[in-house]
Scaffold this motif. Structure first.
Motif, short mmCIF file in Angstrom:
data_model
loop_
_atom_site.label_atom_id
_atom_site.label_comp_id
_atom_site.label_asym_id
_atom_site.label_seq_id
_atom_site.Cartn_x
_atom_site.Cartn_y
_atom_site.Cartn_z
N MET A 1 107.83 38.80 84.12
CA MET A 1 109.01 38.62 83.26
C MET A 1 109.48 37.17 83.29
O MET A 1 109.90 36.63 82.28
N GLN A 2 109.43 36.57 84.45
CA GLN A 2 109.87 35.19 84.58
C GLN A 2 108.96 34.26 83.77
O GLN A 2 109.43 33.34 83.12
N THR A 3 107.67 34.53 83.77
CA THR A 3 106.72 33.72 83.01
C THR A 3 106.93 33.90 81.51
O THR A 3 106.92 32.92 80.76
N ARG A 4 107.13 35.14 81.07
CA ARG A 4 107.36 35.42 79.64
C ARG A 4 108.72 34.93 79.17
O ARG A 4 108.89 34.60 78.00
N GLY A 5 109.69 34.89 80.08
CA GLY A 5 111.05 34.52 79.72
C GLY A 5 111.90 35.76 79.55
O GLY A 5 111.44 36.77 79.01
N LEU A 6 113.13 35.70 80.01
CA LEU A 6 113.99 36.88 79.97
C LEU A 6 114.42 37.25 78.57
O LEU A 6 114.67 38.42 78.28
N ASP A 7 114.51 36.28 77.66
CA ASP A 7 114.84 36.63 76.28
C ASP A 7 113.77 37.56 75.72
O ASP A 7 114.07 38.55 75.07
N GLU A 8 112.54 37.23 75.99
CA GLU A 8 111.41 38.04 75.50
C GLU A 8 111.34 39.38 76.22
O GLU A 8 111.08 40.42 75.62
N SER A 9 111.60 39.37 77.54
CA SER A 9 111.40 40.56 78.36
C SER A 9 112.56 41.54 78.36
O SER A 9 112.37 42.74 78.39
N LYS A 10 113.79 41.04 78.36
CA LYS A 10 114.94 41.88 78.62
C LYS A 10 115.88 42.08 77.44
O LYS A 10 116.69 43.00 77.45
N HIS A 11 115.84 41.20 76.46
CA HIS A 11 116.84 41.25 75.40
C HIS A 11 116.23 41.73 74.09
O HIS A 11 115.11 41.39 73.76
N SER A 12 117.01 42.52 73.35
CA SER A 12 116.54 43.00 72.06
C SER A 12 117.72 43.03 71.12
O SER A 12 118.79 43.51 71.49
N PRO A 13 117.64 42.55 69.94
CA PRO A 13 116.49 41.85 69.39
C PRO A 13 116.37 40.46 70.02
O PRO A 13 117.32 39.93 70.55
N ARG A 14 115.17 39.92 69.94
CA ARG A 14 114.91 38.62 70.53
C ARG A 14 115.64 37.51 69.81
O ARG A 14 115.92 36.48 70.37
#
Length: 192
Positions: free
Chosen positions: A136-149
């Motif tokens: 998740m840290q590598t992908r970024g938290l916006d990408e991993s945890k938040h919707s919509p991006r």
């Protein structure tokens, strides 16, 4: 050693934090000195957190903790009676007592804040809840945890107008398509 724009900005911010407590009772020249010394306190705090391998990517402790500690002490050092101060450097009446009060206050704030931080973060760390996964840290938290991006799609903007209608359904459809989620729900359109 490389220079860092982030460190420069944090040093300036630490200077502003440092002078905040005393700003109403010091001369402008003293405020400048207080800010400069607060920048040095920031550098010291930054070096300490890096040496201890503390995860503080925005250096909040170095800026606010160390800069603020110095700022509280500076109230007891600077500021003459003419501007409402009682600093030791001006030899005001009971200025030594003022410095003692400022030191006691700085220590009390440190113990209070540090105690609560330890009480909160140590159990979270031991429970494995303090950090996200490496993926998740590598992908970024916006990408991993938040919707919509994304909050809106700029291609929907109507040229020449200050507001436009954003299709949340379109955004959700885009995000659902890229994340592969089957339970994505589109919300209503929003005017920005």
């Amino acid at each position: 050693k490389k220079h860092s724009v982030g460190a420069l900005c944090n040093g300036i911010l630490a200077g502003l934090v440092g002078v905040t407590a005393a700003c109403g009772s010091v001369e402008p020249s003293e405020a400048f000195v207080i800010g400069g010394v607060a920048g040095m306190f920031y550098l010291f705090g930054s070096a300490i957190t890096q040496a201890l391998k503390v995860d503080d990517p925005i250096e909040a402790f170095a800026v606010h903790g160390c800069g603020g500690f110095w700022g509280v002490l500076a109230v007891g050092l600077f500021g003459g009676e003419a501007v409402g101060g009682n600093g030791v450097l001006h030899g005001g009446e009971d200025s030594g007592a003022q410095l003692g009060v400022q030191l006691l206050t700085a220590v009390a704030i440190t113990v209070w804040s540090g105690g609560f931080a330890v009480a909160l973060f140590v159990p979270l760390k031991r429970a494995g809840l303090l950090r996200v996964s490496e993926e998740m840290q590598t992908r970024g938290l916006d990408e991993s945890k938040h919707s919509p991006r994304r909050a809106y799609v700029l291609s929907d903007a109507v040229q020449g107008q200050s507001s436009f209608v954003v299709s949340a359904k379109e955004i959700s459809a885009q995000d659902c398509g890229t994340t592969g989620a089957k339970d994505c729900v589109a919300s209503e359109d929003t005017t920005v």
